[in-house]
Design an enzyme around this catalytic site. Structure first.
Site, PDB file in Angstrom:
ATOM      1  N   ARG A 110       7.015  42.078  55.677  1.00 39.83           N
ATOM      2  CA  ARG A 110       7.352  42.463  54.318  1.00 39.83           C
ATOM      3  C   ARG A 110       6.270  41.943  53.377  1.00 39.83           C
ATOM      4  O   ARG A 110       5.407  41.162  53.761  1.00 39.83           O
ATOM      5  CB  ARG A 110       8.737  41.942  53.930  1.00 39.83           C
ATOM      6  CG  ARG A 110       9.005  40.532  54.460  1.00 39.83           C
ATOM      7  CD  ARG A 110       9.903  39.763  53.615  1.00 39.83           C
ATOM      8  NE  ARG A 110       9.347  39.669  52.302  1.00 39.83           N
ATOM      9  CZ  ARG A 110       8.347  38.855  51.982  1.00 39.83           C
ATOM     10  NH1 ARG A 110       7.798  38.065  52.880  1.00 39.83           N
ATOM     11  NH2 ARG A 110       7.871  38.838  50.752  1.00 39.83           N
ATOM     12  N   GLY A 111       6.364  42.383  52.111  1.00 41.72           N
ATOM     13  CA  GLY A 111       5.300  42.053  51.165  1.00 41.72           C
ATOM     14  C   GLY A 111       4.291  43.195  51.169  1.00 41.72           C
ATOM     15  O   GLY A 111       3.858  43.654  52.241  1.00 41.72           O
ATOM     16  N   ARG A 156       9.128  52.657  53.528  1.00 37.08           N
ATOM     17  CA  ARG A 156       9.534  51.982  52.286  1.00 37.08           C
ATOM     18  C   ARG A 156       8.781  52.627  51.124  1.00 37.08           C
ATOM     19  O   ARG A 156       7.582  52.883  51.229  1.00 37.08           O
ATOM     20  CB  ARG A 156       9.247  50.464  52.355  1.00 37.08           C
ATOM     21  CG  ARG A 156      10.096  49.749  53.414  1.00 37.08           C
ATOM     22  CD  ARG A 156      10.053  48.250  53.274  1.00 37.08           C
ATOM     23  NE  ARG A 156      10.763  47.789  52.093  1.00 37.08           N
ATOM     24  CZ  ARG A 156      10.706  46.529  51.651  1.00 37.08           C
ATOM     25  NH1 ARG A 156       9.975  45.634  52.290  1.00 37.08           N
ATOM     26  NH2 ARG A 156      11.380  46.179  50.580  1.00 37.08           N
ATOM     27  N   GLN A 214      13.964  35.898  49.417  1.00 35.15           N
ATOM     28  CA  GLN A 214      12.563  35.662  49.780  1.00 35.15           C
ATOM     29  C   GLN A 214      12.032  34.358  49.190  1.00 35.15           C
ATOM     30  O   GLN A 214      11.019  33.834  49.638  1.00 35.15           O
ATOM     31  CB  GLN A 214      11.686  36.832  49.305  1.00 35.15           C
ATOM     32  CG  GLN A 214      11.837  38.116  50.091  1.00 35.15           C
ATOM     33  CD  GLN A 214      12.846  39.041  49.463  1.00 35.15           C
ATOM     34  OE1 GLN A 214      13.750  38.625  48.750  1.00 35.15           O
ATOM     35  NE2 GLN A 214      12.717  40.328  49.727  1.00 35.15           N
ATOM     36  N   ASP A 254       4.185  44.866  43.800  1.00 33.85           N
ATOM     37  CA  ASP A 254       4.296  45.881  44.854  1.00 33.85           C
ATOM     38  C   ASP A 254       3.581  47.163  44.464  1.00 33.85           C
ATOM     39  O   ASP A 254       3.157  47.934  45.314  1.00 33.85           O
ATOM     40  CB  ASP A 254       5.769  46.134  45.164  1.00 33.85           C
ATOM     41  CG  ASP A 254       6.382  44.885  45.770  1.00 33.85           C
ATOM     42  OD1 ASP A 254       6.328  44.738  46.993  1.00 33.85           O
ATOM     43  OD2 ASP A 254       6.830  44.016  45.002  1.00 33.85           O
ATOM     44  N   LYS A 282       9.503  42.421  42.874  1.00 33.57           N
ATOM     45  CA  LYS A 282      10.873  42.187  43.335  1.00 33.57           C
ATOM     46  C   LYS A 282      11.853  42.085  42.168  1.00 33.57           C
ATOM     47  O   LYS A 282      11.550  41.473  41.140  1.00 33.57           O
ATOM     48  CB  LYS A 282      10.882  40.892  44.160  1.00 33.57           C
ATOM     49  CG  LYS A 282      12.197  40.526  44.796  1.00 33.57           C
ATOM     50  CD  LYS A 282      12.789  41.630  45.651  1.00 33.57           C
ATOM     51  CE  LYS A 282      11.892  42.099  46.771  1.00 33.57           C
ATOM     52  NZ  LYS A 282      12.419  43.277  47.500  1.00 33.57           N
TER      53      LYS A 282
END
Ligand code: MRU
Length: 351
Positions: free
Chosen positions: A49-50, A86, A194, A234, A245
């Site tokens: 993730r990230g 995603r 997270q 992101d 986020k």
């Protein structure tokens, strides 16, 4: 790679090894990706993730896919599969576009080898860019008068979210290397927590930090306990509006109200020049189960999940929000710190 034990992604033979982040911070375990489906699952299920790491994993996913045929159709289908995993992190699309552009220019017989080379280059460039983000961000920390400097971050934009170094956490690692004392407030980041990954990273790096509930951020900012907020991204739109986020926007609002500088750190691969503003950034809606259930360790130290709400409860679970450019003091990229309205100056006249 951080160490032999701590890395996010690396090649192992004709497979790709990842640190399974779904088990962190309780367990450090490696998984192997052997196929396109493995890579797509790892991204979708957030084993990796990230935004930057999602891009690197997608690039390696293409390399894995070409084991089964490297024609134009197979290449395009593998990219389509990975692109659908995603929606918000633009690094995913950036990496897939770069892989396609590179590989379509190469004869089919040479594509497999070229795919590994290009994926490797994307990973190496991400690590190098983040190292430079660290150096530029370090100057911001050096300019803080208080010692230890007091920072706040949200989510995880550390080495776990990238090929190495991290984005928002890279300046902290550089500060640590430079012997500059600092303390970091780390927000929990419900519902996927997270922030616990960030706390784990900072613990491993011996950087003093304190975990807070997301909703405590406003109070700490109002009390003057924070010198600077720094978060990752992101997707950054051309006008500087930034998706990160969910919960980031509220921190930016509180920081602006309290006169605390609010920085975004991200490599150029996170800037989407085709996206005019934040209203055009797709926001991922994730499963409501992430809110209704909480995972952790039981009394015997075994992984366990408990329900905190009935399955029948209606929930909304947007994974990201957009912070308008006007709330952002600067965007830290590998090319330096830039005003959010000046992103176009980072790219020159090139494509
Ligand atoms: O949903 P995730 O865990 O993939 O979230 C993305 C992020 O890690 C963050 O939003 C981060 O702050 C930016 S990516 C370095």
């Amino acid at each position: 790679m951080i160490s032999d034990r701590l890395f996010t992604i690396r090649e192992e033979g004709d497979a790709v090894a990842i640190l399974d982040q779904s088990l962190l911070p309780h367990q450090v375990a490696t998984r192997h990706l052997n196929t396109l489906a493995d890579a797509a699952h790892a991204i979708r299920a957030m084993l990796v993730r990230g935004a930057p790491l999602i891009g690197v994993t997608a690039a390696y996913g293409v390399a894995l896919a070409l084991k089964d045929g490297a024609g134009d159709k197979a290449l395009r289908q593998s990219c389509d599969t990975l692109a659908a995993t995603r929606p918000t992190a633009v690094n995913l699309h950036w990496a897939l576009t770069r892989m396609q552009r590179c590989l379509l220019a190469v004869p089919v017989a040479q594509r497999r080898a070229a795919a590994w080379t290009e994926a490797r280059a994307i990973a190496a460039e991400d690590a190098a860019a983040n190292r430079r983000i660290g150096a530029h961000g370090l100057v911001l920390i050096e300019n803080i008068a208080r010692r230890p400097a007091s920072l706040m971050t949200h989510c995880n934009a550390g080495w776990l979210a990238t090929a190495a170094w991290g984005t928002a956490l890279a300046p902290m690692y550089c500060a640590r290397e430079a012997g500059l004392p600092l303390h970091v407030y780390v927000s929990e980041t419900r519902p996927r927590n997270q922030g616990l990954l960030t706390a784990w990273e900072l613990h491993e790096a011996r950087i003093p930090h304190t975990l807070i509930a997301d909703n405590a951020a406003g109070l700490l900012l109002r009390e003057g306990k924070v010198d600077m907020v720094i978060v990752g991204a992101d997707r950054i739109a051309a006008n500087g509006d930034t998706a990160n986020k969910v919960g980031t926007y509220l921190k930016a609002l509180a920081a602006a109200d309290c006169g605390v500088p609010f920085y975004v750190a991200a490599p150029l691969s996170t800037i989407d020049r085709d996206c005019p503003d934040g209203a055009h950034i797709p926001i991922e809606a994730r499963d409501g189960g992430e809110l209704r259930h909480v995972g952790g360790l039981d009394r015997k130290g075994k992984p366990a999940t408990v329900a905190i709400a009935p399955d029948s409860l209606a929930v909304a679970n947007p994974a990201f929000d957009v912070t308008p450019a006007r709330l952002i003091s600067g965007i830290v990229t590998e090319r330096g710190v830039c005003a959010p309205g000046q992103l176009h100056t980072l790219f020159g006249n090139g494509p």
